[in-house]
Design a protein around this motif. Structure first.
Motif, PDB file in Angstrom:
ATOM      1  N   GLY A 196       0.795  -1.217   0.000  1.00 60.17           N
ATOM      2  CA  GLY A 196       0.000   0.000   0.000  1.00 60.17           C
ATOM      3  C   GLY A 196       0.828   1.268   0.000  1.00 60.17           C
ATOM      4  N   LEU A 197       2.011   1.221  -0.592  1.00 61.65           N
ATOM      5  CA  LEU A 197       2.934   2.361  -0.598  1.00 61.65           C
ATOM      6  C   LEU A 197       2.782   3.102  -1.922  1.00 61.65           C
ATOM      7  CD1 LEU A 197       5.956   0.427   0.932  1.00 61.65           C
ATOM      8  CD2 LEU A 197       4.432   2.024   2.132  1.00 61.65           C
ATOM      9  N   THR A 198       1.867   4.031  -1.938  1.00 64.27           N
ATOM     10  CA  THR A 198       1.512   4.715  -3.177  1.00 64.27           C
ATOM     11  C   THR A 198       2.265   6.026  -3.388  1.00 64.27           C
ATOM     12  OG1 THR A 198      -0.324   5.860  -2.072  1.00 64.27           O
ATOM     13  CG2 THR A 198      -0.803   3.733  -3.098  1.00 64.27           C
ATOM     14  N   HIS A 199       3.088   6.425  -2.424  1.00 61.29           N
ATOM     15  CA  HIS A 199       3.731   7.732  -2.499  1.00 61.29           C
ATOM     16  C   HIS A 199       5.152   7.692  -3.066  1.00 61.29           C
ATOM     17  CE1 HIS A 199       4.818   5.917   1.350  1.00 61.29           C
ATOM     18  NE2 HIS A 199       5.885   6.692   1.386  1.00 61.29           N
ATOM     19  N   VAL A 200       5.629   6.533  -3.471  1.00 65.36           N
ATOM     20  CA  VAL A 200       6.988   6.418  -4.023  1.00 65.36           C
ATOM     21  C   VAL A 200       7.005   6.866  -5.478  1.00 65.36           C
ATOM     22  CG1 VAL A 200       8.885   4.837  -4.559  1.00 65.36           C
ATOM     23  CG2 VAL A 200       7.546   4.529  -2.459  1.00 65.36           C
ATOM     24  N   ARG A 201       7.937   7.725  -5.817  1.00 68.07           N
ATOM     25  CA  ARG A 201       8.135   8.119  -7.209  1.00 68.07           C
ATOM     26  C   ARG A 201       9.186   7.194  -7.824  1.00 68.07           C
ATOM     27  NH1 ARG A 201       9.277  14.301  -8.174  1.00 68.07           N
ATOM     28  NH2 ARG A 201      11.088  13.812  -6.859  1.00 68.07           N
ATOM     29  N   ILE A 202       8.807   6.491  -8.884  1.00 64.49           N
ATOM     30  CA  ILE A 202       9.711   5.553  -9.550  1.00 64.49           C
ATOM     31  C   ILE A 202      10.299   6.217 -10.796  1.00 64.49           C
ATOM     32  CG2 ILE A 202       9.877   3.336 -10.747  1.00 64.49           C
ATOM     33  CD1 ILE A 202       7.630   2.321  -8.936  1.00 64.49           C
ATOM     34  N   HIS A 203      11.609   6.123 -10.934  1.00 59.81           N
ATOM     35  CA  HIS A 203      12.321   6.703 -12.069  1.00 59.81           C
ATOM     36  C   HIS A 203      13.000   5.567 -12.836  1.00 59.81           C
ATOM     37  CE1 HIS A 203      11.842  10.654 -10.093  1.00 59.81           C
ATOM     38  NE2 HIS A 203      12.086   9.965  -8.976  1.00 59.81           N
ATOM     39  N   ALA A 204      12.541   5.313 -14.048  1.00 57.44           N
ATOM     40  CA  ALA A 204      13.084   4.219 -14.859  1.00 57.44           C
ATOM     41  C   ALA A 204      14.341   4.695 -15.580  1.00 57.44           C
ATOM     42  CB  ALA A 204      12.038   3.726 -15.844  1.00 57.44           C
ATOM     43  N   THR A 205      15.373   4.974 -14.807  1.00 58.86           N
ATOM     44  CA  THR A 205      16.594   5.544 -15.365  1.00 58.86           C
ATOM     45  C   THR A 205      17.794   5.161 -14.517  1.00 58.86           C
ATOM     46  OG1 THR A 205      17.659   7.631 -16.002  1.00 58.86           O
ATOM     47  CG2 THR A 205      16.266   7.687 -14.062  1.00 58.86           C
ATOM     48  N   CYS A 206      18.960   5.162 -15.141  1.00 63.67           N
ATOM     49  CA  CYS A 206      20.213   5.020 -14.406  1.00 63.67           C
ATOM     50  C   CYS A 206      20.572   6.355 -13.769  1.00 63.67           C
ATOM     51  CB  CYS A 206      21.346   4.614 -15.347  1.00 63.67           C
ATOM     52  SG  CYS A 206      21.116   3.057 -16.234  1.00 63.67           S
ATOM     53  N   VAL A 207      21.437   6.312 -12.778  1.00 63.18           N
ATOM     54  CA  VAL A 207      22.035   7.518 -12.213  1.00 63.18           C
ATOM     55  C   VAL A 207      23.513   7.474 -12.545  1.00 63.18           C
ATOM     56  CG1 VAL A 207      22.525   8.811 -10.097  1.00 63.18           C
ATOM     57  CG2 VAL A 207      20.315   7.668 -10.389  1.00 63.18           C
ATOM     58  N   ALA A 208      24.006   8.543 -13.175  1.00 60.53           N
ATOM     59  CA  ALA A 208      25.388   8.543 -13.654  1.00 60.53           C
ATOM     60  C   ALA A 208      26.009   9.930 -13.482  1.00 60.53           C
ATOM     61  CB  ALA A 208      25.429   8.098 -15.123  1.00 60.53           C
ATOM     62  N   HIS A 209      27.135  10.146 -14.149  1.00 60.14           N
ATOM     63  CA  HIS A 209      27.865  11.412 -14.002  1.00 60.14           C
ATOM     64  C   HIS A 209      27.256  12.528 -14.831  1.00 60.14           C
ATOM     65  CE1 HIS A 209      29.292   9.212 -17.425  1.00 60.14           C
ATOM     66  NE2 HIS A 209      30.080  10.172 -17.837  1.00 60.14           N
ATOM     67  N   VAL A 210      26.450  12.192 -15.824  1.00 63.11           N
ATOM     68  CA  VAL A 210      25.779  13.177 -16.667  1.00 63.11           C
ATOM     69  C   VAL A 210      24.351  12.697 -16.922  1.00 63.11           C
ATOM     70  CG1 VAL A 210      27.879  13.986 -17.826  1.00 63.11           C
ATOM     71  CG2 VAL A 210      26.595  12.037 -18.775  1.00 63.11           C
TER      72      VAL A 210
END
Length: 264
Positions: free
Chosen positions: A119-133
């Protein structure tokens, strides 16, 4: 399922248990539900993380106990390398602002399913890597046996979107923030892309980093260089062990690091 009962009963005979493990990881498991630190999770026991959660009934337990005593000091959390949401669910059950970064398209439905289960509806999901740029990076997808080893690759790979933390946060972090990072060597790149917002932040920031020495080297970095980078941004860096935070020795062989903008 009877196999998990048999597996735990074999703990007194480790050599037989190891042989039994070789058998059970090949079984055509349907998804199973487990409970980990109060959160329910759908897992696949034939996959590495699912195996530990279902058969061993343990998954970085000392880390979760450590975090449980500290999260009250933060206003938001980032889970970078969210996978199926073991950490994300734990964080979101305790915090109102959570961002989960998971680029792998095969894993994203499992992450969403576990958040929905709790029931955790407040999480924002980002379908992306995190990198230097921000832009695109070459990404090497994981295999079915371990869905947590997808990684940014220097050589051939599939183009995946990526974002830097400097771009994600904008001007500043803005509030006390906890960041968990498990991205198979990509920590070397992600922290370089956070130099502006994480250098002597105005608000307390702490990072839990699972360090991957070989993968860091493959991306042109080094473990000593990673420690130096964090220290150059004003962080105190420790090894996080079952005994708690300890000095990060010259060997730098700790699997988990705890980096804090405030001294412990």
């Amino acid at each position: 399922m009877v196999t998990d009962t048999i597996y735990r009963a074999l703990r007194r005979t480790p050599h037989i248990q190891r042989q039994f493990k070789r058998v059970v990881v090949r079984l055509p498991h349907r998804r199973r539900q487990v409970v980990h630190f109060g959160q329910r999770l759908w897992v696949d026991p034939s996959e590495l993380h699912g195996f530990y959660l279902y058969y061993e009934r343990e998954y970085d337990d000392y880390i979760f106990s450590f975090l449980g005593d500290r999260l009250a000091g933060f206003a938001r959390a980032l889970d970078i390398g969210a996978n199926v949401g073991v950490y994300t669910s734990f964080l979101a059950a305790r915090m109102d602002k959570v961002d989960a970064f998971e680029p792998e398209i095969r894993v994203l439905p499992k992450l969403r399913a576990n958040l929905q289960l709790n029931g955790l509806t407040h999480v924002r999901i980002h379908a992306t890597c995190v990198a230097h740029v921000s832009g695109k990076v070459n990404f090497e997808p994981p295999d079915k046996a371990n869905e947590g080893i997808g990684k940014i690759a220097e050589g051939d790979g599939i183009e995946y979107p990526c974002v830097s933390l400097d771009d994600f946060f904008g001007d500043s972090v803005g509030e006390p923030c906890f960041i968990k990072m498990d991205i198979e060597g990509g920590e070397w790149l992600a922290l370089q892309g956070a130099r502006r917002v994480l250098s002597y932040p105005k608000f307390p920031v702490s990072l839990l980093i699972e360090v991957h020495p070989e993968q860091i080297t493959s991306l042109g970095g080094s473990v000593p260089g990673l420690k130096s980078l964090l220290q150059s941004m004003g962080f105190h860096v420790y090894a996080l062990t079952p005994a708690g935070v300890q000095a990060l020795t010259a060997g730098l062989n700790a699997r988990f690091w705890w980096a804090s903008s405030n001294a412990e």
